[in-house]
Enzyme design. Structure first.
Site, PDB file in Angstrom:
ATOM      1  N   SER A   1      73.620  36.174  24.798  1.00  0.00           N
ATOM      2  CA  SER A   1      74.002  35.810  26.162  1.00  0.00           C
ATOM      3  C   SER A   1      73.085  34.673  26.589  1.00  0.00           C
ATOM      4  CB  SER A   1      73.764  36.978  27.116  1.00  0.00           C
ATOM      5  OG  SER A   1      74.450  38.110  26.669  1.00  0.00           O
TER       6      SER A   1
ATOM      7  N   CYS B   1      75.488  44.609  31.657  1.00  0.00           N
ATOM      8  CA  CYS B   1      75.214  43.917  30.404  1.00  0.00           C
ATOM      9  C   CYS B   1      74.072  44.586  29.650  1.00  0.00           C
ATOM     10  CB  CYS B   1      74.816  42.463  30.654  1.00  0.00           C
ATOM     11  SG  CYS B   1      76.182  41.498  31.276  1.00  0.00           S
TER      12      CYS B   1
ATOM     13  N   TRP C   1      76.708  45.030  23.834  1.00  0.00           N
ATOM     14  CA  TRP C   1      76.725  44.956  22.371  1.00  0.00           C
ATOM     15  C   TRP C   1      75.874  46.091  21.835  1.00  0.00           C
ATOM     16  CZ3 TRP C   1      74.226  41.605  25.656  1.00  0.00           C
ATOM     17  CH2 TRP C   1      72.839  41.568  25.602  1.00  0.00           C
TER      18      TRP C   1
ATOM     19  N   ASP D   1      79.524  43.334  29.555  1.00  0.00           N
ATOM     20  CA  ASP D   1      79.289  42.504  28.373  1.00  0.00           C
ATOM     21  C   ASP D   1      78.195  43.219  27.584  1.00  0.00           C
ATOM     22  OD1 ASP D   1      79.593  40.425  26.642  1.00  0.00           O
ATOM     23  OD2 ASP D   1      78.415  38.982  27.800  1.00  0.00           O
TER      24      ASP D   1
HETATM   25  P1  FAD Z   1      70.311  41.870  11.820  1.00  0.00           P
HETATM   26  O1  FAD Z   1      69.723  41.364  10.569  1.00  0.00           O
HETATM   27  O2  FAD Z   1      71.701  41.497  12.123  1.00  0.00           O
HETATM   28  O3  FAD Z   1      70.150  43.418  11.879  1.00  0.00           O
HETATM   29  C1  FAD Z   1      70.761  44.115  12.945  1.00  0.00           C
HETATM   30  C2  FAD Z   1      71.241  45.441  12.445  1.00  0.00           C
HETATM   31  O4  FAD Z   1      70.123  46.265  12.165  1.00  0.00           O
HETATM   32  C3  FAD Z   1      72.047  46.189  13.463  1.00  0.00           C
HETATM   33  O5  FAD Z   1      73.399  45.884  13.350  1.00  0.00           O
HETATM   34  C4  FAD Z   1      71.791  47.615  13.115  1.00  0.00           C
HETATM   35  O6  FAD Z   1      72.758  48.039  12.161  1.00  0.00           O
HETATM   36  C5  FAD Z   1      70.461  47.606  12.434  1.00  0.00           C
HETATM   37  N1  FAD Z   1      69.398  48.203  13.247  1.00  0.00           N
HETATM   38  C6  FAD Z   1      68.858  47.705  14.358  1.00  0.00           C
HETATM   39  N2  FAD Z   1      67.861  48.480  14.813  1.00  0.00           N
HETATM   40  C7  FAD Z   1      67.781  49.522  13.955  1.00  0.00           C
HETATM   41  C8  FAD Z   1      66.943  50.667  13.877  1.00  0.00           C
HETATM   42  N3  FAD Z   1      65.973  50.895  14.771  1.00  0.00           N
HETATM   43  N4  FAD Z   1      67.150  51.512  12.847  1.00  0.00           N
HETATM   44  C9  FAD Z   1      68.114  51.302  11.936  1.00  0.00           C
HETATM   45  N5  FAD Z   1      68.930  50.219  11.964  1.00  0.00           N
HETATM   46  C10 FAD Z   1      68.777  49.351  12.958  1.00  0.00           C
HETATM   47  N6  FAD Z   1      70.565  40.286  21.419  1.00  0.00           N
HETATM   48  C11 FAD Z   1      69.494  39.937  22.174  1.00  0.00           C
HETATM   49  O7  FAD Z   1      68.344  40.180  21.785  1.00  0.00           O
HETATM   50  N7  FAD Z   1      69.664  39.281  23.388  1.00  0.00           N
HETATM   51  C12 FAD Z   1      70.894  38.977  23.876  1.00  0.00           C
HETATM   52  O8  FAD Z   1      71.009  38.409  24.964  1.00  0.00           O
HETATM   53  C13 FAD Z   1      72.029  39.339  23.090  1.00  0.00           C
HETATM   54  N8  FAD Z   1      73.283  39.064  23.526  1.00  0.00           N
HETATM   55  C14 FAD Z   1      74.348  39.414  22.762  1.00  0.00           C
HETATM   56  C15 FAD Z   1      75.638  39.129  23.237  1.00  0.00           C
HETATM   57  C16 FAD Z   1      76.736  39.464  22.467  1.00  0.00           C
HETATM   58  C17 FAD Z   1      78.115  39.152  22.967  1.00  0.00           C
HETATM   59  C18 FAD Z   1      76.552  40.112  21.205  1.00  0.00           C
HETATM   60  C19 FAD Z   1      77.720  40.482  20.342  1.00  0.00           C
HETATM   61  C20 FAD Z   1      75.288  40.405  20.749  1.00  0.00           C
HETATM   62  C21 FAD Z   1      74.169  40.069  21.510  1.00  0.00           C
HETATM   63  N9  FAD Z   1      72.883  40.344  21.045  1.00  0.00           N
HETATM   64  C22 FAD Z   1      71.819  39.995  21.829  1.00  0.00           C
HETATM   65  C23 FAD Z   1      72.630  40.945  19.722  1.00  0.00           C
HETATM   66  C24 FAD Z   1      72.404  39.829  18.680  1.00  0.00           C
HETATM   67  O9  FAD Z   1      73.631  39.160  18.430  1.00  0.00           O
HETATM   68  C25 FAD Z   1      71.898  40.348  17.323  1.00  0.00           C
HETATM   69  O10 FAD Z   1      72.708  41.400  16.887  1.00  0.00           O
HETATM   70  C26 FAD Z   1      70.470  40.820  17.367  1.00  0.00           C
HETATM   71  O11 FAD Z   1      69.614  39.787  17.806  1.00  0.00           O
HETATM   72  C27 FAD Z   1      69.994  41.257  15.967  1.00  0.00           C
HETATM   73  O12 FAD Z   1      70.185  40.204  15.064  1.00  0.00           O
HETATM   74  P2  FAD Z   1      69.305  40.027  13.766  1.00  0.00           P
HETATM   75  O13 FAD Z   1      69.974  39.023  12.892  1.00  0.00           O
HETATM   76  O14 FAD Z   1      67.886  39.806  14.099  1.00  0.00           O
HETATM   77  O15 FAD Z   1      69.380  41.465  13.072  1.00  0.00           O
END
Ligand code: FAD
Length: 620
Positions: free
Chosen positions: A400, A572, A619, A617
C-alpha cells in the site's frame, strides 16, 4: 521466432486446439502465478492419458470464441481461477468474467471442471471459482467434476493434490481415456546453451534492454527503475522486529498515482542463497542459455526471459525460497541415487494420506525450500535447467502506498515490516522485505540502488467531498494507505478547504516498540487534521490484550453518529482475522445503537460495502 506466429492458428485458440490435436483447454485466472502454475501442471498430467492440452491466458485470446470449444469432439475445459481482493477475478480473467456475466451464451456441448484458488481469511472465499462453476452450468455447459477449492491460508498445495488425484480417474472414466506408461514428468522445455557474445537478459521483466532505455507506460511487464531516496527504521531499538519507511524517487518518470494505490516491487533473491543453490546443483553460473518450449503451439516460448545466465535466472526469475511444490519433489526423486532418499522424496510427492501428512509437516509447516531439500538429500543432483523449468516464477510484491502525491508527486512511499523468523535452527527471511531493507540511499547517483517498481491502481479512495467524515482502522502496516489519506486532507486544509472529521484507529504491540509514525500522528492531531486518534496496544499491559476493535467499541456512540452522517469506513492491514473482527464489531455497533437485529445490521454493513462506504484492503 517460431511458435505462435508460424503456426496456422490465425490467433484463434479453438483453431490452435484443432490444429494441434488437442481436446483439453485449460484457462487460468492468476494474479501471483499460482493459478498459471497449476494450469501447467494439469496440462502435463494430460500426457499420462496420451492427450494434449492447451494452456490459455484468457486475456490473450478472443474469449467470444468460447462456445466454439463444443466443435471439438470429446473436449474438456478446465479452469484454474483465483479470487483476488474483495471477491474479484484476477486482472487477466476480468474480460472472461464479464463475458460470462453478460448475455446468454449457449454453452451446450461444453464439458468443464473448475479448481478455485482462494484464501479463507478473506470474506469472499473462492467467490470467483464458485461463480464460474455455477455460471457455466447455467449457460448449458456440463460439469464433469465437482468444484475444487484451494485455501492459501491453509494448504493450497494439499487441496490441489487431493482434487487432482480424484479428478483424473473420474474424467478418464467418463471420457474413456486410458492411462499410459508415462507419468507426466517429461520435460516441457529443451535446453540450448548460448555461446559467444550474445545480448542477454540481466533481470529485465519484459523487453531486453528495458532497464537501460526506459519507456513509459510502466506496468507489470515494464517496471520503472526507481532510486531509493529514503530507507529508515520505524521501530524503536527496543523492538525485536524491523519496519522500514522507504521512499522511491519517481521524479520525471511519468508515473502517476493517488493515495490508496499499491506499489509493486520486483525483488531479487538473496545472493548467498543463489550461490549456494548453484553449488548444490554443480552449475557453472555464468553459462548463458535458453529454455525453449517443446510445444510449438504454446504462446509461451520460454518460462522466463531468455537467453540469460544461470545466475540471472536464479536471482531474478524463479522463486527459490517458498516451500517446494510436490511435483518438483517428484521430479527430484528421479535424480536421487540413494534409494532411501528417492523413496522419501516419492513419499513426500504422493497424494496418499501418509504422503500428504508428511508434505504438510516437513515441507509446508517447516517451510522447506528447494535449497533445504537439496541440502538434506545430498544424493539428489538434478540438472540446473530442469530445476529452472520446475520452479515457480519469482513474483512482484505489492505494498500500500503510504504517501500522497499532493505532498510530493516525485515520491512514492511504502511501509514494510521486514519478515524474519526462525524455524528450528533455520532463519527464514522474506524475499522482498529483506531485499528492500538492505537498499540504502546514496549521495552518489551512480551508486544509489535502483528498484524495479510500478503502480497498481486500487479502488480504495477518499470520498470526493472533503467534508465527508472518514473512519480509518489500520493496525501495524495497515496504517500505510491512511498516511496517504491524511497527507491528502492536510494538503486540502492548507489550501483553505473545509475538511471533515478524520478518525484513526491504529494498533501495535507496545507503545515503546512499534508505534510507527507516532510523531507525525501527534502533529496531525495538533494541526486539527486528525480529529481523533485511538491507539490499541496489544502487549502493553500484562492483563489484557487491547485490539483496534475494542477501541472501536469504546467509542461506539461517536462511531455510530458519524456513520449516520455518511462516514466512509476503511479497514486495512495484514492481521489475519482483524478485518473479520472489525466487521463483527461494526455489526454489533449497528445492533446496539441502531436498534437493528443481527440480520438487519449485517445487511446494513453489506449495503455500505456496496455503496463503497465500507472498504477493506487486507492481505495475509
Ligand atoms: P515472502 O518471501 O513472500 O514470504 C512471505 C510468506 O512467508 C508468507 O506468504 C507466509 O506464507 C510466510 N510467513 C510469514 N510469516 C510467517 C511466520 N511467522 N511463520 C511461518 N510462515 C510465515 N506488507 C507490508 O509490510 N506493508 C504493506 O503496506 C503491505 N501492503 C500490501 C498490500 C497488498 C494489496 C498486498 C497483497 C500485500 C501487502 N503487503 C504489505 C504484503 C507484502 O506484499 C508481502 O507479502 C510482504 O512484505 C512479505 O513479502 P516478502 O517477499 O518479504 O516475504
Amino acid at each position: 521466432t517460431i511458435g505462435r506466429q508460424q503456426s496456422s492458428d490465425d490467433g484463434s485458440f479453438v483453431n490452435r486446439m484443432k490444429n494441434g490435436g488437442r481436446q483439453i483447454v485449460i484457462f487460468y485466472g492468476s494474479q501471483t502465478g499460482t493459478g498459471e502454475e497449476l494450469a501447467g501442471r494439469l496440462a502435463k498430467d494430460a500426457h499420462r492419458y496420451g492427450l494434449k492440452a492447451l494452456v490459455v491466458d484468457p486475456e490473450e485470446v478472443e474469449i467470444d470464441e468460447f462456445p466454439r470449444i463444443a466443435e471439438i469432439e470429446n473436449s474438456l475445459v478446465i479452469l484454474c481461477m483465483a479470487t483476488y481482493g474483495e471477491g474479484d477475478p484476477t486482472d487477466n480473467a476480468q474480460q472472461f468474467h464479464e463475458y460470462l456475466q453478460s448475455g446468454d451464451h449457449e454453452l451446450q456441448g461444453i464439458r468443464y471442471a473448475v479448481f478455485g484458488l482462494g484464501n479463507k481469511t478473506y470474506e469472499h472465499y473462492n467467490e470467483v471459482g464458485i461463480y464460474f462453476d455455477k455460471r457455466l452450468e447455467e449457460l448449458g455447459a456440463e460439469r464433469v467434476f465437482e468444484l475444487g477449492m484451494g485455501d492459501d491460508d491453509g494448504n493450497l498445495e494439499e487441496d490441489f493434490m487431493r482434487w487432482r488425484e480424484a479428478f483424473w480417474p473420474a474424467v478418464a472414466a467418463k471420457f474413456g481415456w486410458e492411462a499410459n506408461e508415462t507419468d507426466g514428468s517429461e520435460r516441457q522445455y529443451r535446453l540450448e546453451i548460448v555461446e559467444g557474445d550474445v545480448a542477454h537478459f540481466k533481470g529485465e521483466v519484459g523487453r531486453l534492454g528495458s532497464f537501460e532505455k526506459q519507456r513509459p507506460p510502466f506496468d507489470l511487464k515494464n517496471p520503472y527503475l526507481a532510486t531509493i531516496a529514503i530507507n529508515k527504521e520505524l521501530h524503536a531499538s527496543l523492538s525485536d522486529r524491523s519496519c522500514r519507511h522507504i521512499e522511491f524517487d519517481i521524479t520525471g518518470a511519468r508515473v502517476r498515482y493517488e493515495a490508496g494505490d499499491h506499489a509493486a516491487v520486483f525483488p531479487t533473491n538473496c545472493s548467498q542463497l543463489v550461490e549456494e543453490l548453484g553449488k548444490l546443483l554443480n552449475a557453472d553460473m555464468n553459462v548463458v542459455f535458453r529454455l525453449i518450449n517443446t510445444d510449438e503451439e504454446s504462446s509461451k516460448k520460454h518460462p522466463f526471459p531468455c537467453p540469460c545466465s544461470y545466475r540471472t535466472a536464479l536471482t531474478h526469475y524463479v522463486d527459490i525460497t517458498s516451500p517446494i511444490k510436490s511435483h518438483v519433489l517428484k521430479a527430484l526423486a528421479e535424480y536421487a541415487t540413494d534409494e532411501a532418499e528417492k523413496q522419501r522424496l516419492l513419499l513426500l510427492s504422493t497424494a496418499s494420506e501418509e504422503g500428504l501428512k508428511e508434505y504438510g509437516r516437513y515441507i509446508q509447516k517447516e517451510r522447506r525450500s528447494i535449497i533445504d531439500v537439496l541440502r538434506e538429500f545430498p544424493s539428489c543432483k538434478p540438472p540446473i535447467d530442469h530445476v529452472l523449468e520446475l520452479l515457480p516464477k519469482l513474483q512482484a510484491r505489492y505494498y500500500s502506498i503510504s504517501s500522497s502525491p499532493k505532498t510530493d508527486p516525485g515520491r512514492v512511499a511504502v511501509t514494510a515490516v521486514v519478515l524474519r523468523y526462525g524455524i528450528g535452527d533455520r532463519l527464514i527471511k522474506g524475499v522482498c522485505t529483506n531485499y528492500l531493507a538492505d537498499k540504502l540511499p546514496s549521495e552518489d547517483p551512480a551508486a544509489a540502488p535502483k528498484i524495479p517498481i510500478f503502480v497498481r491502481k486500487s479502488t480504495v479512495r477518499l470520498p470526493h467531498r472533503t467534508t465527508t467524515p472518514v473512519i480509518m482502522i489500520g493496525p501495524g502496516t495497515g496504517f500505510a494507505p491512511f498516511r496517504g489519506f491524511i497527507q491528502e486532507r492536510a494538503h486540502q486544509k492548507e489550501q483553505g478547504k473545509e475538511i471533515g472529521p478524520m478518525i484513526l484507529y491504529f494498533g501495535c504491540r507496545h507503545r515503546d516498540h512499534d508505534y510507527i509514525y507516532q510523531d507525525e500522528l501527534e502533529k496531525y492531531v495538533n494541526d486539527g487534521v486528525l480529529t481523533e486518534l485511538h491507539v490499541a496496544f496489544s502487549r502493553h499491559s500484562q492483563e489484557q490484550k487491547v485490539y483496534v476493535q475494542h477501541k472501536l467499541w469504546e467509542n461506539r456512540q461517536t462511531t455510530w453518529d458519524l456513520m449516520e452522517q455518511g462516514a466512509h469506513i476503511y479497514v486495512c492491514g495484514d492481521a489475519r482475522n482483524m478485518a473479520r473482527d472489525v466487521q463483527a464489531m461494526f455489526i454489533k455497533i449497528a445492533m446496539e445503537l441502531g436498534g437493528k437485529t443481527e440480520e438487519e445490521a449485517t445487511k446494513f454493513i453489506k449495503e455500505l460495502e456496496r455503496q463503497k462506504r465500507y472498504q477493506a484492503d487486507v492481505w495475509s
